[in-house]
Write a protein that holds these residues in place. Structure first.
Motif, short mmCIF file in Angstrom:
data_model
loop_
_atom_site.label_atom_id
_atom_site.label_comp_id
_atom_site.label_asym_id
_atom_site.label_seq_id
_atom_site.Cartn_x
_atom_site.Cartn_y
_atom_site.Cartn_z
N ILE A 23 135.69 -13.83 -9.48
CA ILE A 23 134.73 -12.57 -9.42
C ILE A 23 135.51 -11.37 -9.09
CG2 ILE A 23 132.80 -11.48 -8.07
CD1 ILE A 23 131.99 -13.56 -9.92
N LYS A 24 135.13 -10.45 -10.02
CA LYS A 24 136.09 -8.89 -9.82
C LYS A 24 135.07 -7.93 -9.20
CE LYS A 24 139.81 -10.89 -10.99
NZ LYS A 24 140.59 -11.26 -9.65
N ILE A 25 133.89 -8.03 -8.95
CA ILE A 25 133.08 -7.11 -8.73
C ILE A 25 132.18 -7.69 -7.53
CG2 ILE A 25 131.21 -5.46 -9.10
CD1 ILE A 25 132.04 -5.57 -12.27
N VAL A 26 132.23 -6.98 -6.47
CA VAL A 26 131.15 -7.40 -5.23
C VAL A 26 130.54 -6.32 -4.75
CG1 VAL A 26 131.11 -8.12 -2.79
CG2 VAL A 26 132.61 -9.51 -4.53
N GLU A 27 129.10 -6.72 -4.58
CA GLU A 27 128.08 -5.60 -4.07
C GLU A 27 128.01 -6.06 -2.64
OE1 GLU A 27 123.82 -4.04 -5.22
OE2 GLU A 27 123.89 -6.36 -4.83
N THR A 28 128.21 -5.06 -1.77
CA THR A 28 127.90 -5.53 -0.43
C THR A 28 126.73 -4.49 0.26
OG1 THR A 28 129.76 -3.55 0.35
CG2 THR A 28 130.48 -6.10 0.23
N GLN A 53 139.77 -6.52 -1.94
CA GLN A 53 140.29 -5.45 -2.92
C GLN A 53 141.79 -5.99 -2.95
OE1 GLN A 53 139.78 -1.88 -0.78
NE2 GLN A 53 138.00 -1.26 -2.23
N GLU A 54 142.40 -6.62 -2.17
CA GLU A 54 143.76 -7.50 -2.45
C GLU A 54 143.71 -8.39 -3.61
OE1 GLU A 54 145.00 -9.25 1.20
OE2 GLU A 54 145.29 -7.03 2.18
N ASN A 55 142.29 -8.82 -3.71
CA ASN A 55 142.33 -9.93 -4.80
C ASN A 55 141.91 -9.37 -5.95
OD1 ASN A 55 143.02 -12.88 -3.86
ND2 ASN A 55 142.20 -11.68 -1.94
N GLY A 56 141.99 -7.93 -6.34
CA GLY A 56 141.63 -7.24 -7.53
C GLY A 56 140.03 -7.19 -7.62
N ILE A 57 139.21 -7.28 -6.69
CA ILE A 57 137.79 -7.05 -6.41
C ILE A 57 137.38 -5.72 -6.29
CG2 ILE A 57 135.76 -7.75 -5.54
CD1 ILE A 57 137.12 -10.55 -5.10
N LYS A 58 136.68 -5.08 -7.27
CA LYS A 58 136.04 -3.93 -6.92
C LYS A 58 134.59 -4.05 -6.20
CE LYS A 58 138.56 -1.36 -9.94
NZ LYS A 58 139.79 -1.83 -9.77
N GLY A 103 131.40 4.59 3.85
CA GLY A 103 131.77 3.59 2.77
C GLY A 103 133.08 4.23 2.29
N GLN A 104 132.77 5.49 1.70
CA GLN A 104 133.93 6.02 1.04
C GLN A 104 135.23 6.20 1.86
OE1 GLN A 104 133.31 9.98 -1.62
NE2 GLN A 104 134.14 10.73 0.28
N SER A 105 134.97 6.32 3.13
CA SER A 105 136.04 6.89 4.07
C SER A 105 137.01 5.29 4.31
CB SER A 105 135.83 7.32 5.27
OG SER A 105 135.46 6.46 6.22
N ILE A 106 136.20 4.22 4.40
CA ILE A 106 136.85 2.90 4.32
C ILE A 106 137.53 2.54 3.03
CG2 ILE A 106 135.54 2.47 6.43
CD1 ILE A 106 134.01 0.23 4.74
N GLY A 107 137.22 3.17 1.89
CA GLY A 107 137.88 2.63 0.80
C GLY A 107 136.95 1.92 -0.27
N VAL A 108 135.78 1.87 -0.20
CA VAL A 108 134.94 1.22 -1.01
C VAL A 108 135.11 1.94 -2.60
CG1 VAL A 108 133.38 0.46 0.34
CG2 VAL A 108 132.55 2.33 -0.83
N ASP A 109 134.77 1.16 -3.58
CA ASP A 109 135.31 1.69 -4.96
C ASP A 109 133.91 2.60 -5.39
OD1 ASP A 109 138.00 0.37 -5.76
OD2 ASP A 109 136.54 -1.39 -5.06
#
Ligand SMILES: Cc1cc2nc3c(=O)[nH]c(=O)nc-3n(C[C@H](O)[C@H](O)[C@H](O)COP(=O)(O)O)c2cc1C
Length: 324
Positions: free
Chosen positions: A94-99, A112-117, A131-137
């Motif tokens: 899977i390359k996209i995760v919705e949290t 993210q290390e595994n290429g997941i957005k 969320g933006q500050s911790i680096g979500v895409d």
């Protein structure tokens, strides 16, 4: 239509199907992705990481387009095996995760290390900035109208989306109350890069839920949802029914001292009874105010085609026409 969200996720249309408990199975996720949107499997509906791995594999048999997995971090009676679910997601390619729910910071590096957005769903500008500050895409900004958990600040999308646009640098989609081309075009006008839909996608042919659920949404209007569990600061927007009215009566009778145990009969184990058995008074189940705008049960392809066709007509016709 090309936006920062279609580019980020490699999808044709800027339309996402949000994770939905007992609705977001492979059938729906694949249908949405095949129609050019982004389908999402609901991770926690699968009881174990092994089941999630199988569901991902099943979805991959139904589509060769990108699809994602939702991971929800909410207060739970018994916390799920999150490390196992994350492994199943990574191993499933899977390359996209919705949290959604709590801050996903703990899981972000590994994903993210595994290429997941990662697209994180939140209901306030404060949480979006976090969320933006911790680096979500990307972010999915869920307004007060939404089905499910609107948070505790009660800001509708007419305010929340432009506020998000004022503050955020990363792309975001509008979520909550979205149903058609008007929703999409308005969201784009307010600074979003696309939209996320929940309730609207339940009333489609492919949604693998009991017909009674689709009919209930079709029959409901915009006044038929209620907010439950507010005294527990776990507010949920649900479709009203006799169990929901009973739950609300308990909230009034017991007052601020109410506990989860008091309302457990109306909220625990409800989803399979509603979504699988079609028992519409089993308890509280999430539904958005947008039910008032749902007037048919099309296929997912018809729904998405219609949205994109009407959006183009709205932009090129009505809006451009206003500029004389
Ligand atoms: C039946 C139902 C179940 C849902 N379950 C989840 C869930 O498990 N996790 C989650 O992050 N969001 C869940 N949601 C929220 C949706 O993903 C989406 O954010 C929301 O439905 C958007 O509002 P709308 O219903 O007005 O489109 C659920 C929504 C519904 C209607």
């Amino acid at each position: 239509m090309k936006t920062r969200i279609t580019e980020l996720f490699g999808i044709e249309h800027p339309i996402i199907q949000g994770g939905m408990h007992y609705v977001g199975y492979a059938e729906l996720a694949a249908a949405v992705s095949n129609a050019g949107g982004l389908g999402i499997i609901t991770g926690l509906t699968q009881k174990t990481p092994d089941n999630l791995a199988k569901e991902i594999a099943r979805c991959r048999e139904m589509t060769d387009k990108p699809f994602g997995v939702n991971l929800t971090f909410l207060p739970a009676v018994k916390p799920p095996d999150y490390p196992g679910f994350v492994d199943a997601i990574i191993e499933g390619g899977i390359k996209i995760v919705e949290t959604a729910g709590n801050n996903p910071a703990k899981w972000l590096p590994k994903l993210q290390e595994n290429g997941i957005k990662v697209i994180h769903k939140c209901t306030t500008v404060r949480h979006a900035l976090k969320g933006q500050s911790i680096g979500v895409d990307a972010l999915s900004i869920d307004g007060f109208e939404c089905g499910g958990h609107p948070g505790e600040d009660d800001i509708p999308n007419m305010i929340l989306l432009p506020r998000a646009a004022e503050e955020l640098e990363i792309p975001f989609v509008a979520s909550g109350g979205m149903s058609d081309a008007r929703s999409l075009v308005a969201s784009l006008a307010m600074g979003a890069e696309g939209m996320n839909m929940g309730t609207r996608f339940i009333a489609t042919r492919e949604a693998p839920v009991h017909d009674n659920v689709k009919q209930a949404i079709l029959n409901a209007d915009e006044t038929d949802t209620r907010l439950v569990m507010r005294p527990l600061r776990n507010t949920e927007r649900v479709l009203t029914n006799t169990a929901v009215e009973r739950l609300l009566q308990k909230e009034r009778d017991i007052g601020p001292g109410i506990t989860f145990e008091d309302i457990a009969p109306e909220v625990v184990g409800v989803y399979p009874r509603v979504m699988v058995d079609g028992d519409m008074t089993a308890g509280a189940w999430s539904c958005g105010m947008v039910a008032g705008l749902v007037h048919d049960i099309p296929s997912v392809q018809e729904l998405i085609d219609r949205i994109m066709r009407d959006a183009e007509a709205l932009i090129r016709g009505r809006l451009t026409g206003l500029l004389n």
